[in-house]
Design a protein around this motif. Sequence first.
Motif, PDB file in Angstrom:
ATOM      1  N   ALA A  62       0.829  -1.205   0.000  1.00  0.00           N
ATOM      2  CA  ALA A  62       0.000   0.000   0.000  1.00  0.00           C
ATOM      3  C   ALA A  62       0.865   1.258   0.000  1.00  0.00           C
ATOM      4  CB  ALA A  62      -0.921  -0.002   1.227  1.00  0.00           C
ATOM      5  N   GLY A  63       1.991   1.203   0.710  1.00  0.00           N
ATOM      6  CA  GLY A  63       2.898   2.345   0.737  1.00  0.00           C
ATOM      7  C   GLY A  63       3.517   2.615  -0.617  1.00  0.00           C
ATOM      8  N   ARG A  64       3.889   1.530  -1.338  1.00  0.00           N
ATOM      9  CA  ARG A  64       4.460   1.718  -2.679  1.00  0.00           C
ATOM     10  C   ARG A  64       3.433   2.310  -3.638  1.00  0.00           C
ATOM     11  NH1 ARG A  64       6.815  -3.341  -1.356  1.00  0.00           N
ATOM     12  NH2 ARG A  64       5.239  -4.466  -2.575  1.00  0.00           N
ATOM     13  N   ALA A  65       2.176   1.868  -3.498  1.00  0.00           N
ATOM     14  CA  ALA A  65       1.117   2.428  -4.337  1.00  0.00           C
ATOM     15  C   ALA A  65       0.924   3.911  -4.033  1.00  0.00           C
ATOM     16  CB  ALA A  65      -0.187   1.668  -4.109  1.00  0.00           C
ATOM     17  N   LEU A  66       1.014   4.271  -2.749  1.00  0.00           N
ATOM     18  CA  LEU A  66       0.882   5.675  -2.371  1.00  0.00           C
ATOM     19  C   LEU A  66       2.027   6.498  -2.934  1.00  0.00           C
ATOM     20  CD1 LEU A  66      -0.483   7.958  -0.785  1.00  0.00           C
ATOM     21  CD2 LEU A  66       0.870   7.271   1.226  1.00  0.00           C
ATOM     22  N   ILE A  67       3.253   5.948  -2.902  1.00  0.00           N
ATOM     23  CA  ILE A  67       4.398   6.676  -3.437  1.00  0.00           C
ATOM     24  C   ILE A  67       4.216   6.956  -4.928  1.00  0.00           C
ATOM     25  CG2 ILE A  67       6.847   6.445  -4.024  1.00  0.00           C
ATOM     26  CD1 ILE A  67       7.247   5.058  -1.341  1.00  0.00           C
ATOM     27  N   ASP A  68       3.785   5.933  -5.678  1.00  0.00           N
ATOM     28  CA  ASP A  68       3.575   6.132  -7.118  1.00  0.00           C
ATOM     29  C   ASP A  68       2.568   7.241  -7.380  1.00  0.00           C
ATOM     30  OD1 ASP A  68       5.365   4.155  -7.717  1.00  0.00           O
ATOM     31  OD2 ASP A  68       3.859   2.593  -8.051  1.00  0.00           O
ATOM     32  N   ARG A  69       1.444   7.202  -6.672  1.00  0.00           N
ATOM     33  CA  ARG A  69       0.420   8.228  -6.882  1.00  0.00           C
ATOM     34  C   ARG A  69       0.858   9.579  -6.324  1.00  0.00           C
ATOM     35  NH1 ARG A  69      -4.925   7.642  -8.198  1.00  0.00           N
ATOM     36  NH2 ARG A  69      -4.108   5.771  -9.192  1.00  0.00           N
ATOM     37  N   ALA A  70       1.596   9.560  -5.214  1.00  0.00           N
ATOM     38  CA  ALA A  70       2.057  10.818  -4.614  1.00  0.00           C
ATOM     39  C   ALA A  70       2.999  11.559  -5.542  1.00  0.00           C
ATOM     40  CB  ALA A  70       2.738  10.548  -3.268  1.00  0.00           C
ATOM     41  N   HIS A  71       3.871  10.812  -6.247  1.00  0.00           N
ATOM     42  CA  HIS A  71       4.761  11.459  -7.220  1.00  0.00           C
ATOM     43  C   HIS A  71       3.945  12.223  -8.254  1.00  0.00           C
ATOM     44  CE1 HIS A  71       8.779  10.395  -6.099  1.00  0.00           C
ATOM     45  NE2 HIS A  71       8.551   9.093  -6.115  1.00  0.00           N
ATOM     46  N   ARG A  72       2.877  11.606  -8.726  1.00  0.00           N
ATOM     47  CA  ARG A  72       2.056  12.254  -9.743  1.00  0.00           C
ATOM     48  C   ARG A  72       1.374  13.500  -9.173  1.00  0.00           C
ATOM     49  NH1 ARG A  72      -0.943   6.855 -12.247  1.00  0.00           N
ATOM     50  NH2 ARG A  72       0.925   5.560 -12.320  1.00  0.00           N
TER      51      ARG A  72
END
Length: 301
Positions: A62-72
């Motif tokens: 879930a944290g990796r998914a958040l990082i990907d979306r947070a970058h955007r």
Amino acid sequence: MALDPKSLKLFIRVIQAGTISAAAEQEHIAAAAISRRISDLEEQMGVALVERSNKGLKATPAGRALIDRAHRILNDLGALETHIQDYGSGEKGYVRIHANLSAINQFLPAELGAFLKSYPHIQIDLAERMSTEIAQAVAENTADIGVLVMDEPIKDLTYLPYRSDELAIITSRHHPLAKRRKVRFEETLDFPYVGLPHGSQMNLQLTRSALALNRTWRCRFQVSGYDALCLMVEADLGTGILPRRVAQTQAKALHIRILELDEPWAKRQLHLCVRSRASLSPAAQLLVAHMAHNYVSPATT
């Protein structure tokens, strides 16, 4: 409660740094404040975002998914800020670059240094990645600009010529090939190699070239970077291939020999990779223009 961009930035920094204390030192903020923000994010999301161990922190799925979306999200916010800022005091923005080891070791330090002197308010997030991963990151919008050795181009991406380099063979001073000035790749296949990480563009090139000769590329050790590769070669643990400019720098400090690689694929073209120039934020457009303007064609090098 709305997501706080500051908390997203700090969460990304913690995962990159590996520990809260390291991130706190980098961001000049109290570790307790960062820990509180991460806890608030986890409470808000209702899911664990980090795994804690005695080795530090790493992101959960879930944290990796958040990082990907947070970058955007952060990139979009940076682009919005750039659009509405008064340009009188200088442009502002946020640019994500994924670059291969060759570009980082040879060209990007001077390139980015010159750019940031002209645009000091633009923040650049540089990550080292393998060429085989970089174009995909640009396509998925987890990077704005890629710098890579192109293999199979991805549809709908734009590739721009950047710089050229030349690969060379390195050996220890006691290696049977050490007294040679120039060698063919096939002549080196009788000896074991020290290679880069699995999946790297360099390893793929060497494997394919050996197969074309009906031979096998024997990689005795794999290391993460050029420094380690050169140290292993100096210790006579194998031969290596790397950009000539990097080899020349390493040879000033190490007892290694540099041999010309007599193969057409030894001369390489590095490319910039973007989704499209129109899709870039103003800050990213400025950086692409700067890097493309500094392109030196092979005919002039």
